[in-house]
Design a protein around this motif. Structure first.
Motif, PDB file in Angstrom:
ATOM      1  N   VAL A 214      49.254  39.381  29.990  1.00  0.00           N
ATOM      2  CA  VAL A 214      48.867  40.596  30.605  1.00  0.00           C
ATOM      3  C   VAL A 214      50.307  41.172  30.987  1.00  0.00           C
ATOM      4  O   VAL A 214      51.032  40.430  31.815  1.00  0.00           O
ATOM      5  N   SER A 215      50.511  42.354  30.842  1.00  0.00           N
ATOM      6  CA  SER A 215      51.700  42.899  30.975  1.00  0.00           C
ATOM      7  C   SER A 215      51.842  43.738  32.368  1.00  0.00           C
ATOM      8  O   SER A 215      53.019  44.149  32.712  1.00  0.00           O
ATOM      9  N   SER A 216      50.845  44.262  32.782  1.00  0.00           N
ATOM     10  CA  SER A 216      50.781  45.049  34.037  1.00  0.00           C
ATOM     11  C   SER A 216      49.424  44.768  34.941  1.00  0.00           C
ATOM     12  O   SER A 216      48.416  44.422  34.507  1.00  0.00           O
ATOM     13  N   ALA A 217      49.658  44.937  36.108  1.00  0.00           N
ATOM     14  CA  ALA A 217      48.227  44.716  36.986  1.00  0.00           C
ATOM     15  C   ALA A 217      48.619  45.780  38.097  1.00  0.00           C
ATOM     16  O   ALA A 217      49.695  45.756  38.958  1.00  0.00           O
ATOM     17  N   ALA A 218      47.782  46.534  38.491  1.00  0.00           N
ATOM     18  CA  ALA A 218      47.727  47.389  39.589  1.00  0.00           C
ATOM     19  C   ALA A 218      46.244  47.491  40.235  1.00  0.00           C
ATOM     20  O   ALA A 218      45.275  47.248  39.567  1.00  0.00           O
ATOM     21  N   HIS A 219      46.183  48.226  41.353  1.00  0.00           N
ATOM     22  CA  HIS A 219      45.038  48.182  42.191  1.00  0.00           C
ATOM     23  C   HIS A 219      44.944  49.518  42.841  1.00  0.00           C
ATOM     24  O   HIS A 219      45.844  50.119  43.630  1.00  0.00           O
ATOM     25  N   ALA A 233      39.614  50.587  41.818  1.00  0.00           N
ATOM     26  CA  ALA A 233      39.614  50.183  40.340  1.00  0.00           C
ATOM     27  C   ALA A 233      40.724  48.957  40.452  1.00  0.00           C
ATOM     28  O   ALA A 233      41.923  49.507  40.888  1.00  0.00           O
ATOM     29  N   THR A 234      40.750  47.992  39.732  1.00  0.00           N
ATOM     30  CA  THR A 234      41.802  47.108  39.293  1.00  0.00           C
ATOM     31  C   THR A 234      41.863  47.063  38.145  1.00  0.00           C
ATOM     32  O   THR A 234      41.275  46.955  37.376  1.00  0.00           O
ATOM     33  N   ALA A 235      43.404  47.464  37.615  1.00  0.00           N
ATOM     34  CA  ALA A 235      43.626  47.923  36.381  1.00  0.00           C
ATOM     35  C   ALA A 235      44.626  46.691  35.829  1.00  0.00           C
ATOM     36  O   ALA A 235      45.723  46.335  36.366  1.00  0.00           O
TER      37      ALA A 235
END
Length: 402
Positions: A214-219, A233-235
């Protein structure tokens, strides 16, 4: 009347700084000045504008390296890379919309001098990790060179790491060489809907620690919208060759089912639009009068910091990037931009808070950059004096009186 010096050769940059040293006349160092409003307002006699040192001097796509002058627009470099199906992997931020200067105007020198990376930083590193070498003029009026065209070319002190994040206070960059990487064939973003913030950070940590690259994680909390995505949403972004992305997304979806959230997917350009908005902090761009903070903490500590701030700061807005380790926070434009509350919450867990946007009078009275512990501050002062003993380069921008 202040003057603006606009050199078009490194030697002219050297001469301008040497003159400033001899006259003890401070200079504001800019390339395209898109981040001029970050940091303390400076009382400089003159401006050294590096925009004339512009253009791509070398681009060897097969060797994954590019060299350019400091004033080269990032948009020009990205266009050249895109034509060869390559990119700057650290995803440099464009703060033009947030700061009100318009997008697409920043320079390559500003990218590295400010060391501001986007959502992919947690996988591919910061800007400083991609700078192979540079030429610059120090505050002594001396031309220096560090690094070169290959990763293993660094010997002695790695000055590239030092100038990145120095915000023009140590040297005026005149040439930069940096590595580039192939562009992924495709990308997919998984959205987990409706998770509370603690569960979202747990899910992001699980995704980042998985085998699915996984290259990126945001909320995005309630009330924050980006790239057409609204609602809680959690991306999670997965990039690469299409068959690999399909397989990894399917496996990741199965692993995340234990969190009990509805999971949907964004593909291609729709996914890219979401991450561009998050990269540039666009969800917090309006209303413009709000102050905006960038908080860097351990990923699992992000919700704790927000929980400490929210009861004390009415009408704040925020979202998480870097799997929870980066909190973008907007606060009402009153008093000190809530500096005591924000920094107190960050200090309680360890980290730093940077004031990215605020009115000039606030930036004049509040440290924009997180105050350093005394031993580290003393070391920073010695480094500054070794590069710029007369204090002529962007004096006071990062620390009052330095």
């Amino acid at each position: 009347m202040p003057d603006t010096f606009t050199p078009d050769t490194p030697e002219q940059v050297r001469d301008a700084i040497a003159w400033a040293v001899s006259e003890e006349s401070p200079l504001e160092i800019v390339a395209r000045a898109t981040k001029r409003t970050i940091g303390r307002p400076m009382q400089t006699a003159n401006t050294l504008d590096l925009s004339g040192l512009s253009g791509i001097g070398l681009y060897e796509a097969e060797e994954l390296i590019c060299q350019a002058g400091p004033g080269t627009p990032l948009a020009e470099i990205e266009a050249a890379l895109t034509a060869q199906n390559q990119r700057l992997a650290f995803e440099p931020m464009d703060l033009g919309v947030l700061l009100g200067g318009g997008e697409g105007r920043q320079s390559i020198a500003g990218v590295f001098a400010c060391n501001l990376a986007g959502p992919r930083r947690i996988k591919d590193g910061a800007a400083r990790d991609h700078l192979l070498g540079f030429t610059a003029v120090t505050g002594r009026g001396e031309i220096v060179k560090s690094g070169g065209r290959v990763v293993k070319n660094v010997t002695g002190y790695d000055l590239s790491k030092l100038v990145c994040g120095s915000w023009g206070t140590l040297a005026a960059l005149t040439d930069l060489t940096f590595k580039v990487l192939p562009m992924p064939e495709t990308e997919t973003t998984l959205l987990l809907h409706g998770l509370d913030e603690l569960t979202a950070v747990t899910a992001m940590s699980a995704a980042m620690g998985s085998a699915h690259d996984v290259s990126s994680a945001a909320h995005l909390p309630d009330g924050i919208a980006a790239g057409g995505v609204s609602g809680v949403a959690t991306a999670l972004r997965v990039e690469g060759f299409a068959p690999s992305v399909v397989a990894r997304v399917a496996a990741l979806t199965d692993e995340l089912a234990r969190f009990g959230a509805e999971i949907t997917a964004l593909e291609g350009e729709v996914s890219r639009a979401l991450w561009r908005d998050l990269r540039d902090a666009r969800p917090l761009a309006e209303p413009r009068e709000r102050a905006v903070w960038k908080l860097s903490v351990a990923p699992m500590a992000g919700p704790r910091v927000v929980a400490a701030i929210r009861p004390l700061v009415a009408e704040c807005a925020y979202f998480y990037d870097w799997a929870g380790g980066l909190v973008w926070l907007a606060v009402p434009p009153r008093g000190d931009a809530q500096a005591d509350v924000v920094r107190g919450a960050v200090d309680a867990v360890g980290g730093h808070a940077t004031l990215i946007r605020a009115a000039p009078e606030v930036r004049a009275s509040v440290d924009s950059f997180h105050p350093q512990p005394a031993p580290l501050a003393a070391l920073s002062t010695r480094v500054k004096k070794s590069f710029d003993p007369k204090g002529v380069l962007n004096p006071g921008r990062m620390t009052a009186g330095v």
